[in-house]
Design an enzyme around this catalytic site. Structure first.
Site, short mmCIF file in Angstrom:
data_model
loop_
_atom_site.label_atom_id
_atom_site.label_comp_id
_atom_site.label_asym_id
_atom_site.label_seq_id
_atom_site.Cartn_x
_atom_site.Cartn_y
_atom_site.Cartn_z
CG HIS A 1 -6.69 -5.51 7.74
ND1 HIS A 1 -7.06 -4.20 7.84
CD2 HIS A 1 -5.40 -5.50 7.28
CE1 HIS A 1 -6.05 -3.42 7.47
NE2 HIS A 1 -5.04 -4.19 7.12
CD GLU B 1 -10.32 -3.62 8.01
OE1 GLU B 1 -10.06 -3.67 6.80
OE2 GLU B 1 -9.46 -3.39 8.89
NE ARG C 1 -4.58 0.85 6.36
CZ ARG C 1 -3.58 0.02 6.59
NH1 ARG C 1 -3.53 -1.14 5.97
NH2 ARG C 1 -2.62 0.35 7.45
#
Length: 351
Positions: free
Chosen positions: A293, A274, A245
């Site tokens: 991600h 993000e 994360r």
């Protein structure tokens, strides 16, 4: 009045349409799709009558739809929230405990691809895959010996958090005869050993690792865990990898460590914001490999996560104990609310 057909809401889409196919075929579940672009009043009208809320992943989730106390205050029938993946930091577990709302996640359903991705970043960095690719495009690869990389065989990898993903990373690292260390304050030496690593404290992991790969949740304990001090304790030839994360590492501190060559490089799948903007400075360093991600987002895994999430919702809404319950401490209050709202009492958690 008891609810016979339980309303389950979600925004936009699941990772894979298999979830909608499974849930849409259940007579006792009303699956409701919401859109971020719709008027908030309309979305609140549906959410306020829902018993279940499938919360989007952080990258897609928008305000004010985080699983927090403010949302629960407006949703008196809400019994449970489910995260899209293994991480559940978009849901305030403490607030859920206070409200008698249970939280579930998809832990274990995307472990393999995330561990694979961590190893891939380690290999890509040491083999200088991204750098040499750019060098070839720029016509700067005439002397191939100047572009030589390194082996990972026999090197030391330090794993931060040796849970479902961390243990697989340890397993895959063993294929390269790597020495595996792990920092995990919640496991004993024996438990860590059973997962293929040697338990060490955080300073030892920083000092001895050639690679550090992060596989812990984002929490109050781990936010900012990797800042200037941590990077200063790493070997100058070490690589930092984070597929967990954003905000577990401080982006400014990491940038400073990389530009000053305090560490050799970094593989980053997660960011504070993000997706990161194209001008993000970390994206433009030759000693960084970055991905948006996607570590756990393979085609196979998105199907599996969505399928398991749907099956868990069915079990939960029919009174079963869900297999990936995050906050069992909320079960007594939840059971009382479930009985009042749905009309029957759910199963008890076995001691």
């Amino acid at each position: 009045m008891a609810i016979n057909r339980k309303r389950l809401v979600y925004f936009e889409r699941w990772f894979d349409p298999i979830a909608e196919q499974i849930l849409g075929g259940q007579d006792d579940i009303e699956l409701v799709r919401l859109l971020y672009a719709d008027p908030q009043a309309d979305n609140w009208a549906d959410l306020s009558t829902a018993v279940g809320y499938q919360v989007s992943a952080r990258t897609e989730l928008q305000e004010p739809w985080f699983g927090n106390a403010a949302l629960m205050e407006r949703c008196p029938n809400l019994l449970a929230m489910s995260s899209a993946g293994a991480g559940y930091d978009v849901i305030d577990v403490d607030a859920c405990n206070a409200a008698g709302v249970i939280v579930v996640n998809q832990s274990g359903t995307n472990s393999e691809p995330v561990a694979e991705h961590a190893i891939a970043l380690m290999l890509g960095l040491t083999k200088r895959v991204g750098y040499t690719h750019r060098a070839m495009i720029k016509g700067q690869a005439n002397d191939r010996l100047e572009l030589s990389g390194n082996n990972i065989q026999g090197k030391t990898v330090g794993i931060v958090g040796i849970g479902q993903i961390g243990r697989l990373t340890a397993k895959y690292a063993s294929a390269f005869d790597m020495r595996v260390l792990a920092f995990d304050p919640y496991l004993t030496e024996q438990q860590v050993a059973e997962r293929g690593a040697r338990k060490v404290d955080f300073p030892t992991l920083l000092a001895e690792s050639d690679f550090i790969t992060v596989h812990c949740p984002r929490s109050k304990e781990t936010i900012g865990m990797f800042g200037a001090e941590a990077f200063s304790r790493m070997k100058p030839n070490a690589y930092f990898v984070n597929t967990a994360r954003g905000r577990i590492h401080d982006e400014t501190a990491l940038l400073d460590a990389l530009t000053s060559r305090r560490i050799a490089g970094a593989g980053i799948d997660v960011f504070d914001v993000e997706p990161p903007p194209p001008n993000h400075p970390l994206l433009h360093l030759d000693n960084v490999m970055a991905t948006p991600h996607i570590a756990g987002g393979t085609v196979e895994t998105m199907h599996e996560m969505s399928k398991k999430a749907a099956e868990q919702w069915i079990a939960l809404l029919r009174g079963r104990v869900p297999p990936r319950l995050v906050n069992p401490e909320a079960w007594p209050a939840y059971s009382d609310r479930f009985a009042r709202i749905v009309g029957f009492r759910p199963d008890a958690i076995e001691a």
